[in-house]
Design an enzyme around this catalytic site. Sequence first.
Site, PDB file in Angstrom:
ATOM      1  N   HIS A  55      39.740  19.143  75.300  1.00  0.00           N
ATOM      2  CA  HIS A  55      39.510  17.838  74.698  1.00  0.00           C
ATOM      3  C   HIS A  55      39.407  17.971  73.182  1.00  0.00           C
ATOM      4  O   HIS A  55      39.249  19.084  72.648  1.00  0.00           O
ATOM      5  CB  HIS A  55      38.300  17.114  75.295  1.00  0.00           C
ATOM      6  CG  HIS A  55      37.020  17.880  75.239  1.00  0.00           C
ATOM      7  ND1 HIS A  55      36.733  18.927  76.091  1.00  0.00           N
ATOM      8  CD2 HIS A  55      35.932  17.749  74.436  1.00  0.00           C
ATOM      9  CE1 HIS A  55      35.529  19.404  75.818  1.00  0.00           C
ATOM     10  NE2 HIS A  55      35.026  18.719  74.809  1.00  0.00           N
ATOM     11  N   ARG A  77      25.373  14.211  75.873  1.00  0.00           N
ATOM     12  CA  ARG A  77      26.212  15.039  76.756  1.00  0.00           C
ATOM     13  C   ARG A  77      25.350  15.830  77.732  1.00  0.00           C
ATOM     14  O   ARG A  77      24.354  16.446  77.329  1.00  0.00           O
ATOM     15  CB  ARG A  77      27.039  16.004  75.911  1.00  0.00           C
ATOM     16  CG  ARG A  77      28.112  16.710  76.709  1.00  0.00           C
ATOM     17  CD  ARG A  77      28.977  17.547  75.815  1.00  0.00           C
ATOM     18  NE  ARG A  77      28.714  18.953  76.044  1.00  0.00           N
ATOM     19  CZ  ARG A  77      29.356  19.935  75.430  1.00  0.00           C
ATOM     20  NH1 ARG A  77      30.282  19.674  74.541  1.00  0.00           N
ATOM     21  NH2 ARG A  77      29.064  21.181  75.701  1.00  0.00           N
ATOM     22  N   HIS A 104      39.834  22.078  72.530  1.00  0.00           N
ATOM     23  CA  HIS A 104      39.030  23.168  73.081  1.00  0.00           C
ATOM     24  C   HIS A 104      38.604  22.855  74.509  1.00  0.00           C
ATOM     25  O   HIS A 104      38.531  21.699  74.918  1.00  0.00           O
ATOM     26  CB  HIS A 104      37.777  23.399  72.220  1.00  0.00           C
ATOM     27  CG  HIS A 104      36.798  22.257  72.261  1.00  0.00           C
ATOM     28  ND1 HIS A 104      37.011  21.066  71.594  1.00  0.00           N
ATOM     29  CD2 HIS A 104      35.615  22.113  72.902  1.00  0.00           C
ATOM     30  CE1 HIS A 104      36.000  20.238  71.812  1.00  0.00           C
ATOM     31  NE2 HIS A 104      35.141  20.842  72.618  1.00  0.00           N
TER      32      HIS A 104
HETATM   33  C1  SIN Z   1      32.619  17.458  72.613  1.00  0.00           C
HETATM   34  O1  SIN Z   1      33.463  18.264  72.250  1.00  0.00           O
HETATM   35  O2  SIN Z   1      31.917  17.641  73.596  1.00  0.00           O
HETATM   36  C2  SIN Z   1      32.455  16.159  71.833  1.00  0.00           C
HETATM   37  C3  SIN Z   1      33.351  15.092  72.355  1.00  0.00           C
HETATM   38  C4  SIN Z   1      33.185  13.811  71.604  1.00  0.00           C
HETATM   39  O3  SIN Z   1      32.306  13.704  70.741  1.00  0.00           O
HETATM   40  O4  SIN Z   1      33.944  12.871  71.883  1.00  0.00           O
END
Ligand code: SIN
Length: 274
Positions: free
Chosen positions: A250, A265, A96
């Site tokens: 990702h 994040r 996504h």
């Molecule tokens: C996300 O999609 O932001 C999570 C990425 C992760 O947990 O590595």
Amino acid sequence: MEIRKLTGTIGAEILGIDVSKPLSAAVLADVRRCLLDNCVIFFRDQALSKEEHIAFARQFGAISSSPVYKTLDSHPEIMPVVKEPTDSDIIGDTWHTDETYQPTPPLGSILYAREVPPVGGDTLWCNLYRAYDTLSDAMKRQLATLRAVHTNEFLTGNTQARNATRSTKLLETVGVSHVVHPVVRTHEETERKCLFVNRPFTYAFEGMTREESLPLLNFLYEHSAKPENTCRFRWQKGSIAFWDNRCTMHYAINDYPGFRREMHRITIQGAVPR
Ligand code: SIN
């Protein structure tokens, strides 16, 4: 500052910088250049307080708060991404691009690893410039004028059930949003073209039904995530990934049952895709 590429097509690790301190104008410009050139950049062995994480992010633009996930009460700029040992599910375990259901999807995100499992929990990124560049000229012409409807219904449709198995919690009060973006986006800084559709948030091509759209959309998703367009990052405590959300997707891998993973994040405000 030293740059070590992870693959020949996407991802680079930056060594020799302590990001807990303000970056000089020259170093900041080099880090920005490295992000634009490699789509996702990584730092290791960083020790950041929440305030230092926020200060690092602010050097790249205004911070935007998650429209769908809960953030820290004490620091609303930070979205905790947590899997407890007893959780079965995580967020992000599908290819996504973040928040494309927004009129202005993020420029990028800076994810900081606070606790990682002993093995597993890697994240993959793919390069959507390369996905576009490697299409045939005829397919590029077909996509050139297409626009696509994006929606957050995938996330908001079943909030209670999703929150029951995950520690990264969806807000319960989020409404449904629909926006339309070009299928081929021109990156506002590099002026390069990239694909800009993703499986969880792209609903259909504008003016077409979902059934009519899915065969071509499914081809574009498979094509984008071919292994040669991707890199895979093995997290350690103190690692940082900073991805350009305008030209990547990702995928977080849920392969560490019984272990805890805690990431923080911060998301940087983006612009209207063109
Ligand atoms: C996300 O999609 O932001 C999570 C990425 C992760 O947990 O590595």
